[in-house]
Every structure is written in structure tokens, then in C-alpha cells.
Scaffold this active site. Sequence first.
Site, PDB file in Angstrom:
ATOM      1  N   CYS A 185       0.847  -1.202   0.000  1.00  0.00           N
ATOM      2  CA  CYS A 185       0.000   0.000   0.000  1.00  0.00           C
ATOM      3  C   CYS A 185       0.884   1.254   0.000  1.00  0.00           C
ATOM      4  O   CYS A 185       1.858   1.325   0.747  1.00  0.00           O
ATOM      5  CB  CYS A 185      -0.914  -0.005   1.229  1.00  0.00           C
ATOM      6  SG  CYS A 185      -2.017   1.427   1.247  1.00  0.00           S
ATOM      7  N   CYS A 191       0.356   4.929   6.948  1.00  0.00           N
ATOM      8  CA  CYS A 191      -0.317   4.766   8.247  1.00  0.00           C
ATOM      9  C   CYS A 191       0.636   4.037   9.208  1.00  0.00           C
ATOM     10  O   CYS A 191       1.027   2.891   8.930  1.00  0.00           O
ATOM     11  CB  CYS A 191      -1.614   3.980   8.067  1.00  0.00           C
ATOM     12  SG  CYS A 191      -2.606   4.591   6.691  1.00  0.00           S
ATOM     13  N   CYS A 219       0.150   0.359  10.341  1.00  0.00           N
ATOM     14  CA  CYS A 219      -0.307  -0.671   9.403  1.00  0.00           C
ATOM     15  C   CYS A 219       0.806  -1.514   8.798  1.00  0.00           C
ATOM     16  O   CYS A 219       1.722  -1.000   8.133  1.00  0.00           O
ATOM     17  CB  CYS A 219      -1.127  -0.029   8.289  1.00  0.00           C
ATOM     18  SG  CYS A 219      -1.871  -1.301   7.236  1.00  0.00           S
ATOM     19  N   CYS A 222     -16.655  -8.888   5.504  1.00  0.00           N
ATOM     20  CA  CYS A 222     -16.036  -7.570   5.341  1.00  0.00           C
ATOM     21  C   CYS A 222     -14.808  -7.735   4.462  1.00  0.00           C
ATOM     22  O   CYS A 222     -13.861  -8.448   4.799  1.00  0.00           O
ATOM     23  CB  CYS A 222     -15.679  -7.015   6.719  1.00  0.00           C
ATOM     24  SG  CYS A 222     -14.970  -5.374   6.615  1.00  0.00           S
ATOM     25  N   CYS A 279     -19.680  -5.896   3.566  1.00  0.00           N
ATOM     26  CA  CYS A 279     -19.041  -4.630   3.921  1.00  0.00           C
ATOM     27  C   CYS A 279     -17.760  -4.552   3.112  1.00  0.00           C
ATOM     28  O   CYS A 279     -17.120  -5.580   2.867  1.00  0.00           O
ATOM     29  CB  CYS A 279     -18.731  -4.625   5.417  1.00  0.00           C
ATOM     30  SG  CYS A 279     -17.745  -3.204   5.949  1.00  0.00           S
ATOM     31  N   CYS A 327     -19.658   2.519   8.591  1.00  0.00           N
ATOM     32  CA  CYS A 327     -18.922   1.881   9.679  1.00  0.00           C
ATOM     33  C   CYS A 327     -17.639   2.687   9.847  1.00  0.00           C
ATOM     34  O   CYS A 327     -16.808   2.727   8.937  1.00  0.00           O
ATOM     35  CB  CYS A 327     -18.615   0.432   9.296  1.00  0.00           C
ATOM     36  SG  CYS A 327     -17.518  -0.398  10.455  1.00  0.00           S
ATOM     37  N   ARG A 365     -18.305  -2.346  17.676  1.00  0.00           N
ATOM     38  CA  ARG A 365     -17.559  -3.579  17.381  1.00  0.00           C
ATOM     39  C   ARG A 365     -16.254  -3.653  18.167  1.00  0.00           C
ATOM     40  O   ARG A 365     -15.408  -2.756  18.066  1.00  0.00           O
ATOM     41  CB  ARG A 365     -17.279  -3.673  15.872  1.00  0.00           C
ATOM     42  CG  ARG A 365     -16.592  -4.977  15.491  1.00  0.00           C
ATOM     43  CD  ARG A 365     -16.564  -5.221  13.984  1.00  0.00           C
ATOM     44  NE  ARG A 365     -17.905  -5.294  13.449  1.00  0.00           N
ATOM     45  CZ  ARG A 365     -18.403  -4.452  12.557  1.00  0.00           C
ATOM     46  NH1 ARG A 365     -17.678  -3.479  12.085  1.00  0.00           N
ATOM     47  NH2 ARG A 365     -19.641  -4.590  12.133  1.00  0.00           N
TER      48      ARG A 365
HETATM   49  N1  SAM Z   1      -6.790   0.621   3.061  1.00  0.00           N
HETATM   50  C1  SAM Z   1      -8.085   0.875   3.548  1.00  0.00           C
HETATM   51  C2  SAM Z   1      -8.117   1.990   4.564  1.00  0.00           C
HETATM   52  O1  SAM Z   1      -7.077   2.344   5.115  1.00  0.00           O
HETATM   53  O2  SAM Z   1      -9.198   2.509   4.796  1.00  0.00           O
HETATM   54  C3  SAM Z   1      -8.756  -0.345   4.148  1.00  0.00           C
HETATM   55  C4  SAM Z   1      -7.953  -1.311   4.966  1.00  0.00           C
HETATM   56  S1  SAM Z   1      -7.261  -0.676   6.488  1.00  0.00           S
HETATM   57  C5  SAM Z   1      -6.169  -1.967   6.942  1.00  0.00           C
HETATM   58  C6  SAM Z   1      -8.627  -0.725   7.603  1.00  0.00           C
HETATM   59  C7  SAM Z   1      -8.416  -0.291   9.016  1.00  0.00           C
HETATM   60  O3  SAM Z   1      -7.723  -1.295   9.746  1.00  0.00           O
HETATM   61  C8  SAM Z   1      -7.587   0.943   9.284  1.00  0.00           C
HETATM   62  O4  SAM Z   1      -8.295   2.128   9.074  1.00  0.00           O
HETATM   63  C9  SAM Z   1      -7.249   0.789  10.748  1.00  0.00           C
HETATM   64  O5  SAM Z   1      -8.235   1.408  11.549  1.00  0.00           O
HETATM   65  C10 SAM Z   1      -7.287  -0.726  10.953  1.00  0.00           C
HETATM   66  N2  SAM Z   1      -5.941  -1.244  11.257  1.00  0.00           N
HETATM   67  C11 SAM Z   1      -4.923  -1.420  10.382  1.00  0.00           C
HETATM   68  N3  SAM Z   1      -3.827  -1.888  10.999  1.00  0.00           N
HETATM   69  C12 SAM Z   1      -4.142  -2.017  12.300  1.00  0.00           C
HETATM   70  C13 SAM Z   1      -3.417  -2.446  13.445  1.00  0.00           C
HETATM   71  N4  SAM Z   1      -2.140  -2.797  13.372  1.00  0.00           N
HETATM   72  N5  SAM Z   1      -4.056  -2.475  14.642  1.00  0.00           N
HETATM   73  C14 SAM Z   1      -5.357  -2.090  14.716  1.00  0.00           C
HETATM   74  N6  SAM Z   1      -6.086  -1.675  13.665  1.00  0.00           N
HETATM   75  C15 SAM Z   1      -5.493  -1.627  12.477  1.00  0.00           C
HETATM   76  C1  DTB Z   2     -11.619  -2.308  11.562  1.00  0.00           C
HETATM   77  O1  DTB Z   2     -11.968  -1.319  12.239  1.00  0.00           O
HETATM   78  N1  DTB Z   2     -10.714  -3.200  11.966  1.00  0.00           N
HETATM   79  C2  DTB Z   2     -10.495  -4.196  10.939  1.00  0.00           C
HETATM   80  C3  DTB Z   2     -11.509  -3.784   9.831  1.00  0.00           C
HETATM   81  N2  DTB Z   2     -12.091  -2.605  10.367  1.00  0.00           N
HETATM   82  C4  DTB Z   2     -11.049  -3.601   8.461  1.00  0.00           C
HETATM   83  C5  DTB Z   2      -9.084  -4.299  10.521  1.00  0.00           C
HETATM   84  C6  DTB Z   2      -8.143  -4.631  11.665  1.00  0.00           C
HETATM   85  C7  DTB Z   2      -6.780  -4.853  11.091  1.00  0.00           C
HETATM   86  C8  DTB Z   2      -5.781  -5.284  12.129  1.00  0.00           C
HETATM   87  C9  DTB Z   2      -4.446  -5.475  11.545  1.00  0.00           C
HETATM   88  C10 DTB Z   2      -4.368  -6.543  10.502  1.00  0.00           C
HETATM   89  O2  DTB Z   2      -4.871  -7.663  10.687  1.00  0.00           O
HETATM   90  O3  DTB Z   2      -3.711  -6.296   9.467  1.00  0.00           O
HETATM   91 FE1  SF4 Z   3      -2.881   1.262   3.321  1.00  0.00          FE
HETATM   92 FE2  SF4 Z   3      -2.891   0.132   5.706  1.00  0.00          FE
HETATM   93 FE3  SF4 Z   3      -3.191   2.751   5.512  1.00  0.00          FE
HETATM   94 FE4  SF4 Z   3      -5.191   1.104   4.672  1.00  0.00          FE
HETATM   95  S1  SF4 Z   3      -4.447   1.370   6.762  1.00  0.00           S
HETATM   96  S2  SF4 Z   3      -4.368   2.917   3.612  1.00  0.00           S
HETATM   97  S3  SF4 Z   3      -3.940  -0.612   3.910  1.00  0.00           S
HETATM   98  S4  SF4 Z   3      -1.360   1.576   4.905  1.00  0.00           S
END
Ligand code: SAM
Ligand code: DTB
Ligand code: SF4
Length: 335
Positions: free
Chosen positions: A58, A62, A65, A102, A134, A194, A266
Site C-alpha cells: 500500500c 499509516c 499498518c 467484510c 461490507c 462503519c 464492534r
Molecule cells: N486501506 C483501507 C483503509 O485504510 O481505509 C482499508 C484497509 S485498512 C487496513 C482498515 C483499518 O484497519 C484501518 O483504518 C485501521 O483502523 C485498521 N488497522 C490497520 N492496521 C491495524 C493495526 N495494526 N491495529 C489495529 N487496527 C489496524
Molecule cells: C476495523 O476497524 N478493523 C479491521 C476492519 N475494520 C477492516 C481491521 C483490523 C486490522 C488489524 C491489523 C491486521 O490484521 O492487518
Molecule cells: Fe494502506 Fe494500511 Fe493505511 Fe489502509 S491502513 S491505507 S492498507 S497503509
Amino acid sequence: MVAMVDTMSINVSLQDVAALYHTPLLDLLFEAATVHRKHNDPSEVQVSTLISIKTGACPEDCAYCPQAARYQTDVDVHKLMELDQVMAKAREAKAAGSSRLCIGAAWREVKDNKDFDRVLEMVTEVNSLGLEVCCTLGMLSETQAQKLADAGLYAYNHNLDTSSDYYDEIISTRNYQDRLDTLAHVRKTGVTVCSGGIIGMGETDDDRIGLIATLCNLEEPPESVPINALVAVEGTPLEDQKPVAIWDMLRMIATVRVLLPKTVVRLSAGRNDMSATDQALCFLAGANSIFAGDKLLTTPNPDYGDDKALFELLGLRPKEAEPTEVPVDLANACV
Ligand code: SAM
Ligand code: DTB
Ligand code: SF4
């Protein structure tokens, strides 16, 4: 004490949210449990299964992430999954008792291309299985949101993650207003919203309070608010963050529950590190949804068997699906 609100749009001040958030914990828990029991069936929990249809690489930064290309993490990067692979996962999720699938993609934003067309097909096909669908695909335009709505999308997940003040410490490749704009685009289409956040990223109580106030003060608050505890993944800038204390999760869940009595709250990322007792307290505080299945997007989660045992122990049952009704001509149209 803040009045319980049950309307579409609510207007709550930072001071009101702070007063509630800082209520002595047992009083806050009692209030939230009371509100929850008044407005919802406390033995019913909505169960969603997450599937990462496009993983890693990606372009965003973030800090939490593991899927950001710029961090060295152990994520198994893959391009967009095929429709039949997604359908196999969807059938498995349904058989295990999930009412919602989802679908997540490590995209900054949706682009109008063949990949998006394939996601639209996934939405239609999964919905026709009788599951709510979702998507969480990053930023999107109103036209793209409408295409998802027409395909049968039930909800769109797009987290604000934290307060507007703290946002820039966590992400620099987009801004808070970008997130708010996407939520507004989704809202216009009738797809449910959501949106929630993550705690444990070094934010202050005021940042958590700011996030909750922003969610409550959206023109129409989200139908679903995920509260994630940071999963600190090796290789990300937040890898050394301390684990989130259960007391902090409870404060977040309870505060949201009191302010948004009917919203689905959630209990999202972080369950893998929680005991059954911790999770029971979260349900008491008003959490009424979980992600089930042994993986979230890329990190571990309790498996279906663990959650079946937990539900039996606590006398909980999974909520039935209410899939979107798609008009016949749209359901049969080529997307
Ligand atoms: N790329 C899209 C976005 O950022 O909206 C969708 C996927 S992103 C992984 C969805 C959500 O997962 C993020 O907005 C964040 O709130 C959550 N998330 C990602 N990594 C995480 C982590 N290490 N711990 C907790 N939540 C996480
Ligand atoms: C949300 O609030 N939490 C989920 C879903 N919406 C997309 C994602 C959690 C991701 C946790 C880190 C991972 O598994 O990569
Ligand atoms: Fe990309 Fe992860 Fe950020 Fe979603 S949360 S935009 S997958 S870096």
C-alpha cells in the site's frame, strides 16, 4: 451526566464526551450496560468475517499498518483475489455463523478499473449468498460509492482512526478531511457507515474523546463503530507501543455505547490478546459485534471454535444476516 441520545444527528460537546469518558469506571460501565439493555438485545452479537482481498504494497504511510509498502513487515503480499476464492471464503464464513463478510483491500483509494469491477462482482455474489457485505477499500467518490450500493453493499468501513489533532502524527499521505469526505460520499448512497478508530497509538485521552465527539457529530452518526486496540506489528513505526489496558477499551466502548445507544459497537482488533473475562466485560459495556475467524486482515484473531465456546459460556448468540435487497434488473446487470 450526558443525556442518552437516540436521534439521527446528535450534537455533543467535547466537554460532555470528556465528562462521560472520565466517569469512575464502574459507574460508566453500569450506565453503558443499562443503556445497552434498554436499546438492544444484550445476548445478540453481530459476527463479521474479514477477508483481505488485496494485501500489502500500500502506498500510504499509516504508522500502525503492516500493509504499508514502506515498512519491512512479514506480510504475505498478494494482488486482488479471484471471485471464486472470495466465494469459497464467504461460504466458510456463513457456515461458521457469520452474518457479514467484510472485504478489505490495501488501497489508498478506489480506482475505476477492472479491479473495482471485480470487487463489484464480489459484492453482488456474496450478497446473493445471504450475507451482508461490507467493504473497506480506502477513499472513494460518490459515484464509486453508488456503484457499490447498486451492487448490493450493506456497509462501508472507513475509520477516522484518531482525533483530527493526532491524525498527522500517524498518517501524512492523506488528511482528516479526506476521510470525512469519503464518509459523506458513502452516506449519500444509503449504504450504512462503519467508522471508528484505534487506541494504543500514543494518543492522549483527549484524542480519544475528540475521535468520539467527531463520530457523534457527523451529520448522521455511523451505524457501526469499530474500536480497535493497536496490534503492534514488528517493522511498523508503532511496533514498540505498550499493549492497551482493558480498562481503556472498556472506557471507549462504554462511552460510545452511552452516546450512540443503537449503534453497533464492534470489539475489533486486539481480541487475540484478551481473556474471556476481558471480552465479557466489553460485551457488558455495550460491545455487540466482533470479527470472527483466525485472521483479521493480516494478524491473528481467535478462531471460530474459540468464539463458539465463548458465546456458549456467556449465553450470547450470533445475529441473523439482513442482506441488501438488490432490484432484479440491477442484480442481473453486468457490472
Ligand atoms: N486501506 C483501507 C483503509 O485504510 O481505509 C482499508 C484497509 S485498512 C487496513 C482498515 C483499518 O484497519 C484501518 O483504518 C485501521 O483502523 C485498521 N488497522 C490497520 N492496521 C491495524 C493495526 N495494526 N491495529 C489495529 N487496527 C489496524
Ligand atoms: C476495523 O476497524 N478493523 C479491521 C476492519 N475494520 C477492516 C481491521 C483490523 C486490522 C488489524 C491489523 C491486521 O490484521 O492487518
Ligand atoms: Fe494502506 Fe494500511 Fe493505511 Fe489502509 S491502513 S491505507 S492498507 S497503509
